[in-house]
Design a protein around this motif. Structure first.
Motif, short mmCIF file in Angstrom:
data_model
loop_
_atom_site.label_atom_id
_atom_site.label_comp_id
_atom_site.label_asym_id
_atom_site.label_seq_id
_atom_site.Cartn_x
_atom_site.Cartn_y
_atom_site.Cartn_z
N SER A 167 13.87 -0.54 -2.60
CA SER A 167 14.34 0.75 -2.09
C SER A 167 13.81 1.07 -0.68
CB SER A 167 13.92 1.87 -3.04
OG SER A 167 12.50 1.93 -3.15
N ALA A 168 13.10 0.14 -0.08
CA ALA A 168 12.52 0.39 1.24
C ALA A 168 13.61 0.66 2.28
CB ALA A 168 11.67 -0.80 1.68
N ARG A 169 13.25 1.45 3.28
CA ARG A 169 14.18 1.82 4.34
C ARG A 169 13.67 1.30 5.68
NH1 ARG A 169 16.90 7.63 3.17
NH2 ARG A 169 17.50 7.23 1.00
N VAL A 170 14.56 0.72 6.46
CA VAL A 170 14.18 0.10 7.73
C VAL A 170 15.17 0.51 8.81
CG1 VAL A 170 13.77 -2.06 8.98
CG2 VAL A 170 13.16 -1.89 6.55
N VAL A 171 14.64 0.98 9.93
CA VAL A 171 15.47 1.24 11.11
C VAL A 171 15.01 0.31 12.22
CG1 VAL A 171 16.14 2.88 12.90
CG2 VAL A 171 15.90 3.65 10.52
N TYR A 172 15.95 -0.41 12.78
CA TYR A 172 15.69 -1.28 13.92
C TYR A 172 16.15 -0.59 15.19
CZ TYR A 172 15.34 -5.10 10.47
OH TYR A 172 14.99 -5.91 9.42
N THR B 53 18.16 7.94 7.97
CA THR B 53 17.57 6.84 7.19
C THR B 53 16.12 7.09 6.81
OG1 THR B 53 19.00 5.32 8.42
CG2 THR B 53 17.22 4.32 7.14
N LEU B 54 15.35 7.70 7.70
CA LEU B 54 13.92 7.88 7.46
C LEU B 54 13.60 9.33 7.14
CD1 LEU B 54 12.45 5.69 10.35
CD2 LEU B 54 13.05 4.99 8.02
N ASP B 55 12.68 9.51 6.20
CA ASP B 55 12.16 10.84 5.86
C ASP B 55 10.90 11.05 6.69
OD1 ASP B 55 11.02 13.09 4.79
OD2 ASP B 55 11.13 12.45 2.70
N ARG C 181 0.82 -1.22 0.00
CA ARG C 181 0.00 0.00 0.00
C ARG C 181 0.85 1.26 0.00
NH1 ARG C 181 -2.49 -4.15 1.11
NH2 ARG C 181 -4.75 -4.42 0.86
N GLY C 182 2.11 1.12 -0.35
CA GLY C 182 2.94 2.29 -0.57
C GLY C 182 3.73 2.80 0.61
N VAL C 183 3.72 2.05 1.72
CA VAL C 183 4.53 2.45 2.87
C VAL C 183 5.89 1.78 2.73
CG1 VAL C 183 4.75 2.47 5.38
CG2 VAL C 183 2.49 2.68 4.32
N HIS C 184 6.93 2.56 2.54
CA HIS C 184 8.25 2.02 2.23
C HIS C 184 9.30 2.41 3.27
CE1 HIS C 184 6.75 2.08 -2.22
NE2 HIS C 184 6.20 1.12 -1.51
N GLN C 185 8.83 2.88 4.44
CA GLN C 185 9.71 3.20 5.55
C GLN C 185 9.19 2.51 6.80
OE1 GLN C 185 11.63 7.42 5.12
NE2 GLN C 185 9.42 7.70 5.27
N PHE C 186 10.09 1.86 7.55
CA PHE C 186 9.67 1.09 8.72
C PHE C 186 10.60 1.40 9.89
CE2 PHE C 186 7.90 -1.04 5.15
CZ PHE C 186 6.78 -1.72 5.58
#
Length: 297
Positions: free
Chosen positions: A108-113, A158-160, A80-85
């Protein structure tokens, strides 16, 4: 420790910040790893885990069902277009990790743990091997101090924060008691998310097997741990001001079960489950977890 091992540890964390790994005492992340069938657990973890299984035989199924829910929710949001986690309470890396799930769909997804367990920190490099097109980062921080996560350089780089983010707090909040204001922590985290973001939460509940859960919590506390299971109404408070995605608050194995995640009975081998007193069926009582996904308007 030889020279090579010292160099590897420095690559993960500077020497001045090294911490005791606590291998002589149990830890929730390693107990969870044991329930998942992982290998990053030690005698104190296994001892407490077996006591917990004696009190509530469904822990293995609950852990694996919970993880399968996280994968389905990640796929649902990526589609559904969410590409940042932002995944808080990451736990010990267990493939497929969140970034592997979402970057398989969106490279191209971005993930921060984020986690505060030194064992997770020691394995953090396994969480940083994402796709060439995407970005992954790890924050060594505690959810009870939301600003340490939200204000971290890793999140900033990392995240916008002007675009939708999936805030994932899966299987963590039952370790945050009312004394630490779990609901207030979630409000602070959600308030930092931009409009159009989603919140993914799961939480152990006593609603289906209250006597077993009372015993399990007593066992955990007797061994020095702290936890608090919550009812459906208490769980629902984590979504105040948000719009729940259908089917709303549900046990995790009933939340969009057709999104391509392996069935829980395949994940939790039936023979192994039987050996540990589990029925072989995925019942609400054996899972005893509430789960939900909600949109921030």
């Amino acid at each position: 420790m030889d020279r090579k091992e010292r160099q590897q540890r420095r690559a993960v964390k500077p020497p001045e910040s090294e911490r005791d790994l606590g291998l002589d005492r149990h830890h929730s992340a390693r107990i969870y790893d044991y329930f998942l069938g992982g290998r990053t657990n030690f005698p104190p973890d296994r001892e407490v885990a077996e006591k917990l299984l004696a009190a509530f035989p469904g822990f293995r199924i609950a852990a694996r069902t919970n993880r399968a829910f996280m994968h389905r929710a990640a796929r649902y949001l990526a589609d559904r277009g969410v590409h940042q986690f932002l995944d808080i309470g990451t736990g010990i890396p267990t493939s497929p990790n969140l970034h592997e799930v979402v970057q398989a769909l969106v490279p191209s997804a971005r993930v921060v743990y984020a986690d505060n367990d030194p064992i997770v920190l020691a394995h953090a490099r396994a969480l940083l091997t994402g796709s060439p097109e995407g970005r992954t980062a790890y924050v060594d921080a505690d959810i009870t101090e939301p600003a340490s996560i939200l204000g971290s350089q890793q999140v900033k780089d990392t995240l916008d924060m002007s675009r939708p983010i999936a805030l994932c707090v899966v299987g963590l909040l039952h370790y945050i008691t009312d004394e630490h204001d779990a609901h207030g922590i979630m409000r602070r985290l959600v308030s930092a998310m931009p409009s159009g973001s989603y919140v993914v939460v799961s939480h152990c509940t006593p609603d289906f097997a209250p006597e077993q859960w009372e015993e399990a919590i007593n066992v955990y506390r007797a061994d020095g741990g702290d936890a608090q299971v919550r009812s459906r109404d208490e769980f629902a408070r984590f979504f105040e001001g948000l719009e729940l995605v259908e089917p709303g608050i549900e046990v995790p194995h009933r939340w969009h079960p057709d999104l391509g995640t392996t069935d829980v009975r395949t994940i939790a081998d039936t023979r192994e489950a039987g050996e540990h007193g589990e029925s072989g069926d995925t019942t609400d009582a054996l899972v005893s977890v509430w789960a939900g996904v909600a949109l921030k308007p």
